[in-house]
Design a protein around this motif. Structure first.
Motif, PDB file in Angstrom:
ATOM      1  N   GLY A  61       6.671  -3.916   2.585  1.00  0.00           N
ATOM      2  CA  GLY A  61       7.998  -3.552   3.006  1.00  0.00           C
ATOM      3  C   GLY A  61       8.930  -3.256   1.854  1.00  0.00           C
ATOM      4  N   ASN A  62       8.418  -3.136   0.658  1.00  0.00           N
ATOM      5  CA  ASN A  62       9.230  -2.802  -0.489  1.00  0.00           C
ATOM      6  C   ASN A  62       9.377  -1.285  -0.539  1.00  0.00           C
ATOM      7  OD1 ASN A  62      10.348  -2.317  -3.011  1.00  0.00           O
ATOM      8  ND2 ASN A  62       9.188  -3.944  -4.000  1.00  0.00           N
ATOM      9  N   ALA A  63      10.556  -0.783  -0.183  1.00  0.00           N
ATOM     10  CA  ALA A  63      10.771   0.668  -0.094  1.00  0.00           C
ATOM     11  C   ALA A  63      10.589   1.348  -1.443  1.00  0.00           C
ATOM     12  CB  ALA A  63      12.157   0.953   0.469  1.00  0.00           C
ATOM     13  N   GLY A  64      11.121   0.758  -2.499  1.00  0.00           N
ATOM     14  CA  GLY A  64      11.008   1.379  -3.824  1.00  0.00           C
ATOM     15  C   GLY A  64       9.565   1.497  -4.278  1.00  0.00           C
ATOM     16  N   GLY A  70       3.865   6.559  -3.151  1.00  0.00           N
ATOM     17  CA  GLY A  70       3.778   7.869  -2.528  1.00  0.00           C
ATOM     18  C   GLY A  70       3.922   8.992  -3.542  1.00  0.00           C
ATOM     19  N   PHE A  71       4.790   8.795  -4.532  1.00  0.00           N
ATOM     20  CA  PHE A  71       4.981   9.805  -5.574  1.00  0.00           C
ATOM     21  C   PHE A  71       3.716   9.973  -6.414  1.00  0.00           C
ATOM     22  CE2 PHE A  71       6.310  11.015  -9.888  1.00  0.00           C
ATOM     23  CZ  PHE A  71       6.952  12.214  -9.614  1.00  0.00           C
ATOM     24  N   VAL A  72       3.112   8.861  -6.799  1.00  0.00           N
ATOM     25  CA  VAL A  72       1.872   8.933  -7.589  1.00  0.00           C
ATOM     26  C   VAL A  72       0.756   9.594  -6.768  1.00  0.00           C
ATOM     27  CG1 VAL A  72       0.068   7.546  -8.693  1.00  0.00           C
ATOM     28  CG2 VAL A  72       2.469   6.991  -9.071  1.00  0.00           C
ATOM     29  N   ALA A  73       0.652   9.205  -5.495  1.00  0.00           N
ATOM     30  CA  ALA A  73      -0.353   9.821  -4.624  1.00  0.00           C
ATOM     31  C   ALA A  73      -0.084  11.313  -4.465  1.00  0.00           C
ATOM     32  CB  ALA A  73      -0.356   9.140  -3.263  1.00  0.00           C
ATOM     33  N   MET A  74       1.186  11.686  -4.382  1.00  0.00           N
ATOM     34  CA  MET A  74       1.554  13.097  -4.263  1.00  0.00           C
ATOM     35  C   MET A  74       1.111  13.883  -5.479  1.00  0.00           C
ATOM     36  SD  MET A  74       4.145  15.427  -5.445  1.00  0.00           S
ATOM     37  CE  MET A  74       5.425  14.355  -5.994  1.00  0.00           C
ATOM     38  N   LEU A  75       1.305  13.343  -6.666  1.00  0.00           N
ATOM     39  CA  LEU A  75       0.885  14.054  -7.880  1.00  0.00           C
ATOM     40  C   LEU A  75      -0.633  14.246  -7.914  1.00  0.00           C
ATOM     41  CD1 LEU A  75       3.161  12.444 -10.620  1.00  0.00           C
ATOM     42  CD2 LEU A  75       3.387  14.703  -9.577  1.00  0.00           C
ATOM     43  N   VAL A  76      -1.363  13.205  -7.540  1.00  0.00           N
ATOM     44  CA  VAL A  76      -2.825  13.283  -7.575  1.00  0.00           C
ATOM     45  C   VAL A  76      -3.346  14.268  -6.543  1.00  0.00           C
ATOM     46  CG1 VAL A  76      -4.945  11.966  -7.170  1.00  0.00           C
ATOM     47  CG2 VAL A  76      -3.101  10.956  -8.511  1.00  0.00           C
ATOM     48  N   ILE A  77      -2.859  14.165  -5.309  1.00  0.00           N
ATOM     49  CA  ILE A  77      -3.365  15.035  -4.250  1.00  0.00           C
ATOM     50  C   ILE A  77      -2.865  16.468  -4.432  1.00  0.00           C
ATOM     51  CG2 ILE A  77      -1.578  14.581  -2.537  1.00  0.00           C
ATOM     52  CD1 ILE A  77      -5.296  14.791  -1.755  1.00  0.00           C
ATOM     53  N   PHE A 105       0.204   8.002   4.133  1.00  0.00           N
ATOM     54  CA  PHE A 105      -0.584   6.779   4.264  1.00  0.00           C
ATOM     55  C   PHE A 105      -0.291   5.810   3.123  1.00  0.00           C
ATOM     56  CE2 PHE A 105      -4.359   4.235   3.400  1.00  0.00           C
ATOM     57  CZ  PHE A 105      -4.524   3.611   4.626  1.00  0.00           C
ATOM     58  N   VAL A 106      -0.300   6.316   1.904  1.00  0.00           N
ATOM     59  CA  VAL A 106      -0.071   5.445   0.746  1.00  0.00           C
ATOM     60  C   VAL A 106       1.351   4.882   0.770  1.00  0.00           C
ATOM     61  CG1 VAL A 106       0.098   5.421  -1.776  1.00  0.00           C
ATOM     62  CG2 VAL A 106      -1.826   6.540  -0.680  1.00  0.00           C
ATOM     63  N   ALA A 107       2.330   5.734   1.039  1.00  0.00           N
ATOM     64  CA  ALA A 107       3.721   5.272   1.067  1.00  0.00           C
ATOM     65  C   ALA A 107       3.934   4.249   2.181  1.00  0.00           C
ATOM     66  CB  ALA A 107       4.667   6.451   1.240  1.00  0.00           C
ATOM     67  N   GLY A 108       3.344   4.489   3.350  1.00  0.00           N
ATOM     68  CA  GLY A 108       3.496   3.556   4.465  1.00  0.00           C
ATOM     69  C   GLY A 108       2.772   2.254   4.248  1.00  0.00           C
ATOM     70  N   LYS A 109       1.603   2.310   3.635  1.00  0.00           N
ATOM     71  CA  LYS A 109       0.828   1.094   3.392  1.00  0.00           C
ATOM     72  C   LYS A 109       1.547   0.184   2.405  1.00  0.00           C
ATOM     73  CE  LYS A 109      -3.123  -0.099   5.017  1.00  0.00           C
ATOM     74  NZ  LYS A 109      -3.129  -0.836   6.268  1.00  0.00           N
ATOM     75  N   VAL A 110       2.127   0.777   1.371  1.00  0.00           N
ATOM     76  CA  VAL A 110       2.799  -0.035   0.347  1.00  0.00           C
ATOM     77  C   VAL A 110       4.244  -0.336   0.747  1.00  0.00           C
ATOM     78  CG1 VAL A 110       3.534  -0.085  -2.069  1.00  0.00           C
ATOM     79  CG2 VAL A 110       1.316   0.872  -1.474  1.00  0.00           C
ATOM     80  N   GLY A 111       4.946   0.655   1.300  1.00  0.00           N
ATOM     81  CA  GLY A 111       6.365   0.493   1.602  1.00  0.00           C
ATOM     82  C   GLY A 111       6.663  -0.173   2.920  1.00  0.00           C
ATOM     83  N   ASN A 113       7.230  -0.673   7.070  1.00  0.00           N
ATOM     84  CA  ASN A 113       7.983   0.020   8.110  1.00  0.00           C
ATOM     85  C   ASN A 113       9.453   0.083   7.723  1.00  0.00           C
ATOM     86  OD1 ASN A 113       8.544   1.325  10.442  1.00  0.00           O
ATOM     87  ND2 ASN A 113       8.287  -0.443  11.771  1.00  0.00           N
ATOM     88  N   ASN A 114       9.746   0.781   6.677  1.00  0.00           N
ATOM     89  CA  ASN A 114      11.105   0.922   6.182  1.00  0.00           C
ATOM     90  C   ASN A 114      11.580   2.332   6.506  1.00  0.00           C
ATOM     91  OD1 ASN A 114      13.356   1.405   4.371  1.00  0.00           O
ATOM     92  ND2 ASN A 114      12.745  -0.481   3.347  1.00  0.00           N
ATOM     93  N   PRO A 115      12.770   2.503   7.081  1.00  0.00           N
ATOM     94  CA  PRO A 115      13.232   3.846   7.431  1.00  0.00           C
ATOM     95  C   PRO A 115      13.344   4.779   6.236  1.00  0.00           C
ATOM     96  CG  PRO A 115      14.713   2.168   8.335  1.00  0.00           C
ATOM     97  CD  PRO A 115      13.688   1.464   7.519  1.00  0.00           C
ATOM     98  N   VAL A 116      13.641   4.243   5.071  1.00  0.00           N
ATOM     99  CA  VAL A 116      13.736   5.090   3.875  1.00  0.00           C
ATOM    100  C   VAL A 116      12.374   5.698   3.552  1.00  0.00           C
ATOM    101  CG1 VAL A 116      14.270   5.085   1.407  1.00  0.00           C
ATOM    102  CG2 VAL A 116      15.677   3.767   2.984  1.00  0.00           C
ATOM    103  N   VAL A 117      11.323   4.898   3.663  1.00  0.00           N
ATOM    104  CA  VAL A 117       9.972   5.398   3.387  1.00  0.00           C
ATOM    105  C   VAL A 117       9.586   6.459   4.412  1.00  0.00           C
ATOM    106  CG1 VAL A 117       7.542   4.732   3.191  1.00  0.00           C
ATOM    107  CG2 VAL A 117       9.301   3.249   2.270  1.00  0.00           C
ATOM    108  N   LEU A 118       9.989   6.257   5.681  1.00  0.00           N
ATOM    109  CA  LEU A 118       9.689   7.240   6.726  1.00  0.00           C
ATOM    110  C   LEU A 118      10.352   8.585   6.455  1.00  0.00           C
ATOM    111  CD1 LEU A 118       9.951   5.048   9.939  1.00  0.00           C
ATOM    112  CD2 LEU A 118       7.902   6.129   9.034  1.00  0.00           C
TER     113      LEU A 118
END
Length: 192
Positions: A61-64, A70-77, A105-111, A113-118
């Motif tokens: 639940g840590n949005a940051g 998600g940013f790191v996953a975005m760069l890789v993918i 998936f990566v952002a949701g798994k780590v972040g 259920n935070n609305p900012v992550v959504l």
């Protein structure tokens, strides 16, 4: 009325008479009954199914942290998507959707259920598809021009962006929309 023999003087909380300790058999020390969890020590005589408390769930639940992951996953993918586009010299819709799914998936798994992550994960997936398409244009351009992929991306970015705008059509923007929708859905599923 007679009292049961194990309750002295009618008081169920009275101290029971101690029994003498048993002597070790054959010179071996007496072993304590096995208790797999430390919190069960001294609880063997209790009735009713003692269950140990489960360990706390890992922190989520840590949005940051979710946005960073998600940013790191975005760069890789995006790099993988751009390499694929450059290798076959055309866009692939399923690969753009895969960018959104992985980022979400990566952002949701780590972040969690935070609305900012959504909200941020679909934006990251749009950026990932855009970067992947630019990388693909650079790979294609490096086959024709006397420049390497990094030179095209960093020294002649205006050429790459102009080539991307020229090659863009309705399908390009459909891929963007599909990636954002897939990212939002994957974020919701992963954070549940």
């Amino acid at each position: 009325m007679t009292q049961p023999p194990h309750i002295p003087d009618g008081n169920p909380y009275a101290k029971q008479p101690q029994q003498p300790p048993q002597q070790p058999q054959y010179g071996y020390p007496q072993q304590q009954p096995y208790a797999p969890f430390p919190q069960q020590q001294g609880m063997q005589g209790m009735q009713g199914g003692f269950h140990p408390v489960p360990p706390p769930a890992p922190a989520r639940g840590n949005a940051g942290l979710g946005i960073l992951a998600g940013f790191v996953a975005m760069l890789v993918i995006a790099g993988a998507y751009g390499g694929l586009v450059g290798a076959i010299e055309r866009e692939i819709g399923y690969a753009a959707v895969a960018v959104g799914v992985v980022v979400g998936f990566v952002a949701g798994k780590v972040g969690g259920n935070n609305p900012v992550v959504l909200v941020v994960s679909p934006i990251l997936s749009l950026v990932g598809v855009y970067l992947g398409q630019l990388l693909g244009e650079s790979v294609i351009g490096s086959k024709v021009l006397p420049f390497s992929v990094p030179e095209l991306l960093f020294q002649h970015f205006d050429w790459v962006h102009e080539a991307w705008k020229t090659d863009s059509d309705a399908m390009t923007f459909l891929f963007f929309a599909l990636a954002a929708i897939a990212s939002f859905g994957a974020t919701k599923r992963a954070s549940a």
